[in-house]
Motif scaffolding. Structure first.
Motif, PDB file in Angstrom:
ATOM      1  N   GLN A 135      17.642 -82.355  33.888  1.00 50.49           N
ATOM      2  CA  GLN A 135      17.946 -82.594  32.420  1.00 50.49           C
ATOM      3  C   GLN A 135      18.079 -81.433  31.588  1.00 50.49           C
ATOM      4  O   GLN A 135      17.312 -80.459  31.834  1.00 50.49           O
ATOM      5  CB  GLN A 135      17.047 -84.068  31.844  1.00 50.49           C
ATOM      6  N   GLY A 136      18.744 -81.631  30.736  1.00 47.71           N
ATOM      7  CA  GLY A 136      18.850 -80.470  29.724  1.00 47.71           C
ATOM      8  C   GLY A 136      20.083 -80.494  28.721  1.00 47.71           C
ATOM      9  O   GLY A 136      21.105 -81.292  28.805  1.00 47.71           O
ATOM     10  N   TRP A 137      20.369 -79.027  28.241  1.00 48.35           N
ATOM     11  CA  TRP A 137      21.557 -78.973  27.158  1.00 48.35           C
ATOM     12  C   TRP A 137      22.872 -78.883  27.928  1.00 48.35           C
ATOM     13  O   TRP A 137      22.837 -78.143  29.147  1.00 48.35           O
ATOM     14  CB  TRP A 137      21.129 -77.995  26.354  1.00 48.35           C
ATOM     15  N   ILE A 138      24.039 -79.515  27.394  1.00 47.73           N
ATOM     16  CA  ILE A 138      25.372 -79.076  27.959  1.00 47.73           C
ATOM     17  C   ILE A 138      26.070 -79.185  26.454  1.00 47.73           C
ATOM     18  O   ILE A 138      25.404 -79.180  25.501  1.00 47.73           O
ATOM     19  CB  ILE A 138      25.887 -80.350  28.807  1.00 47.73           C
ATOM     20  N   SER A 139      27.462 -78.871  26.631  1.00 44.96           N
ATOM     21  CA  SER A 139      28.276 -78.412  25.560  1.00 44.96           C
ATOM     22  C   SER A 139      29.221 -79.394  25.523  1.00 44.96           C
ATOM     23  O   SER A 139      29.959 -79.606  26.547  1.00 44.96           O
ATOM     24  CB  SER A 139      28.578 -77.049  25.288  1.00 44.96           C
ATOM     25  N   SER A 140      30.016 -79.944  24.449  1.00 45.32           N
ATOM     26  CA  SER A 140      30.964 -80.724  24.286  1.00 45.32           C
ATOM     27  C   SER A 140      31.868 -79.892  23.416  1.00 45.32           C
ATOM     28  O   SER A 140      31.687 -79.606  22.322  1.00 45.32           O
ATOM     29  CB  SER A 140      30.921 -82.121  23.807  1.00 45.32           C
ATOM     30  N   GLU A 141      33.272 -79.257  24.028  1.00 46.85           N
ATOM     31  CA  GLU A 141      33.990 -78.508  23.262  1.00 46.85           C
ATOM     32  C   GLU A 141      34.917 -79.233  22.383  1.00 46.85           C
ATOM     33  O   GLU A 141      35.448 -80.151  22.745  1.00 46.85           O
ATOM     34  CB  GLU A 141      34.784 -77.350  24.207  1.00 46.85           C
ATOM     35  N   GLU A 142      35.456 -78.788  21.125  1.00 45.17           N
ATOM     36  CA  GLU A 142      36.340 -79.502  20.383  1.00 45.17           C
ATOM     37  C   GLU A 142      37.635 -79.027  20.897  1.00 45.17           C
ATOM     38  O   GLU A 142      38.058 -78.079  21.802  1.00 45.17           O
ATOM     39  CB  GLU A 142      36.334 -78.673  19.009  1.00 45.17           C
ATOM     40  N   SER A 143      38.399 -80.273  20.958  1.00 41.70           N
ATOM     41  CA  SER A 143      39.919 -80.366  21.529  1.00 41.70           C
ATOM     42  C   SER A 143      40.836 -80.456  20.429  1.00 41.70           C
ATOM     43  O   SER A 143      41.235 -81.673  20.318  1.00 41.70           O
ATOM     44  CB  SER A 143      39.761 -81.164  22.772  1.00 41.70           C
ATOM     45  N   PHE A 144      41.181 -79.766  19.654  1.00 42.07           N
ATOM     46  CA  PHE A 144      42.106 -79.889  18.502  1.00 42.07           C
ATOM     47  C   PHE A 144      43.394 -80.450  18.687  1.00 42.07           C
ATOM     48  O   PHE A 144      43.873 -79.888  19.866  1.00 42.07           O
ATOM     49  CB  PHE A 144      42.406 -78.338  17.807  1.00 42.07           C
TER      50      PHE A 144
END
Length: 613
Positions: A135-144
């Motif tokens: 368990q821990g941090w992940i990133s969700s990237e902006e998709s313009f």
């Protein structure tokens, strides 16, 4: 499960239950990152302490993604579940398959806002027990450019100030601009100034006319029926404190072994060697210590594996024992003292009262100093707190301790090995011996861990670990055996009246017995005819395999050496089987070679038991 390249973004997560780091993409060794509205496959590979987990041990794997705010947000955090999906299609990891399961994140599911997110990967066993592997941090990237199209702008309508004054009350007027003040008071349930004055006057008049009968006060007898006396309340508080202590020690979930004229004996203990320092830990529950005295051979031993009656001059002494004798005396004896010959022993004692009820007891035995001098004192811990020390005159001692007798738990006297029993009832659990000092700051498992009910970490059960549990008995019975969870496999046989909160049925227990070259004597599984390893009214199957060529075997009981088989052939290449049916009485298991063995041989015995009792 395929590992060949595909157009879909595939993220391989290798999650280990003992690794607390945030999940990473094993294909890039970087933090997991997903782009909004992309299809993503999470390939999950599970392990425990670096060991692959068989698919048969996994019923379901689940991946969850949460929004818990920014990485540096203060606690407490608000938690919102964004995604949760499971897979029951579990595979074994092999050269052609790099994961246990694949869990897809579809494009329409991957529509949460960009920014940091929290991922959890957990699995469920066939029995429904959950383990979090990562368990821990992940990133969700902006998709313009992927956001929904925006239609024509809707013109905003505004209210002019002059129009608003005609619709709403104004703050500076303090409600004076209400049109119907009387209706407003009625709606709010308030009184006018004149109504308030009238109500106060009426109340004062009623008070002046009161007869002052003091009817609002309770009589003493009425109060007794409503409230508990102080002494009863104190007793309830004490009982609640005891219950809370039991919960703190894990008493609500931990099983117990109950002794009423019984003991445990670990027959293979004679092969053990323990370097100093080492520690003993046990949890006990007793209502009364009546029946224990300081009289010779009437002491009570939590642990006893000494081999001698040291009233006999010059008899060599090996092993140790932890003994309670008298109302407030605790003693520890260690045999095999250096510089004085193996016939010497060193004893420590102290006035330490062991409370009744359920408590943990731990003793940390330090190592000799650089000159070989034994420690002058040994600390004792009750419920995790230092309760004092055991003291002795300083002498010499070897750097390790070895044994010539089985380890006996709940022994009476010096060492009877099964012949005599304590005459009081006691429950014991979490019986453990460690080859390190639990009181040391660097200990991998501490006195506080034990007192708090923390399970022994799996890495300390590995027989190859430098610091480990030498003994870690389960709190349940498998037939007439209490299994040792440590890698030493020093399983203990139940002798006499031993019961358990948890008893396995069907049950499996195992024994290792042996003969040296030229021997043909019979040997009891469990080390003694008092070990009734075959329960009454049961169907038992013996599986046996030897590590050297041996003659056929007679299999019987204490009353008949060939009661179950006149000739049981055992090989070195496979397991031989023998079915045994018992009657209304339990029985020992006695195995005798039909002729002398040509060379030293060991026999491994697995006993499967199904009982109607």
């Amino acid at each position: 499960m395929a590992t060949s390249p595909t157009i879909t973004n595939r993220i391989l997560i290798r999650a280990d239950a003992l690794n607390s780091d945030s999940p990473k993409n094993a294909l890039t060794s970087r933090e997991i990152s997903v782009k909004q509205r992309d299809d993503v496959d999470f390939a999950i590979a599970l392990s425990n302490a670096g060991q692959k987990i068989p698919a048969s041990e996994i019923a379901r794997i689940c991946v969850e993604i949460f929004d818990i705010g920014a990485r540096n947000s203060p606690a407490p955090r608000a938690v919102k579940l964004l995604f949760s999906k499971s897979s029951e299609d579990i595979s074994d990891i092999s050269e052609s398959c790099d994961c246990n399961a694949t869990i897809p994140l579809a494009a329409e599911e991957n529509a949460f806002e960009a920014g940091p997110k929290w991922m959890r990967v957990c699995a469920f066993s066939p029995e429904g027990r959950r383990t979090t592997f990562a368990q821990g941090w992940i990133s969700s990237e902006e998709s313009f450019g992927d956001s929904p199209a925006i239609g024509e702008e809707i013109p905003q309508s505004f209210l002019k100030t002059e129009d608003a004054k005609g619709l709403f009350l104004q703050k500076q007027n303090d409600l004076s601009d209400l049109i119907d003040k009387e209706s407003a008071r009625e709606n709010l349930g308030t009184l006018s100034e004149s109504e308030i004055a009238s109500a106060i006057g009426s109340a004062c008049a009623l008070k002046a006319d009161a007869s002052h009968s003091h009817s609002e006060y309770l009589e003493k007898t009425e109060a007794a029926t409503l409230y508990a006396p102080a002494e009863a309340t104190e007793g309830e508080i004490e009982n609640l404190a005891a219950e809370l202590s039991s919960l703190r020690l894990g008493g609500a979930r931990a099983g117990r072994l109950h002794f009423d004229g019984g003991k445990l004996s670990a027959a293979n203990w004679t092969s053990v060697v323990i370097p100093l320092p080492f520690s003993l830990a046990i949890e006990y529950e007793v209502e009364s210590w009546d029946g224990i005295s300081y009289e010779y051979d009437n002491e009570f031993s939590f642990f006893n594996c000494t081999n001698a009656d040291w009233n006999v001059s010059g008899y060599p002494i090996y092993g140790f024992r932890l003994t309670k004798n008298g109302e407030s005396t605790l003693g520890f004896t260690l045999g095999g003292c250096g510089g004085e010959g193996m016939g010497a022993s060193r004893g420590w004692s102290g006035n330490i009262t062991l409370p009744t009820g359920r408590h943990t007891l731990a003793v940390a035995v330090p190592a000799p100093d650089a000159s070989g001098n034994s420690p002058a004192s040994i600390p004792v811990y009750i419920d995790g707190e230092n309760a004092g020390s055991l003291f002795a005159t300083v002498g010499k001692h070897n750097a390790s301790v070895s044994f010539q007798r089985p380890l006996v738990i709940n022994e009476r006297g010096v060492y009877a090995g099964g012949a005599t029993f304590n005459e009081f009832e006691i429950a014991l659990s979490r019986i453990s011996i460690f080859n390190f000092d639990m009181s040391a700051e660097s200990a991998p498992y501490t006195v506080a861990d034990y007192a708090g009910g923390k399970p022994i970490p799996p890495k300390l059960l590995d027989p190859s670990a430098e610091k480990r549990a030498v003994l870690a008995l389960e709190d349940s019975l498998n037939g007439a055996q209490v299994r040792d969870k440590s890698g030493g496999a020093n399983h203990a046989a139940a002798i006499g009246d031993v019961a358990a909160d948890f008893r396995a049925n069907p049950a499996t227990c195992s024994f290792r017995i042996g003969w040296t070259s030229g021997q043909s004597n019979g040997v009891y599984c469990g080390g003694s005819d008092s070990a009734q390893v075959l329960p009454a009214n049961s169907l038992c199957k013996i599986l046996a395999k030897s590590d050297a060529q041996i003659p056929s075997l007679k299999v019987g009981s204490a009353s008949s050496a060939a009661q179950f088989s006149e000739s049981f052939s055992v090989s070195q290449t496979g397991w031989s089987e023998l079915d045994i049916t018992t009657g209304n009485s339990a029985s020992a298991l006695f195995i005798t070679p039909s002729a002398a063995v040509a060379a030293g041989a060991n026999l491994n015995v697995i006993l499967e038991i199904r009982s109607i009792n």
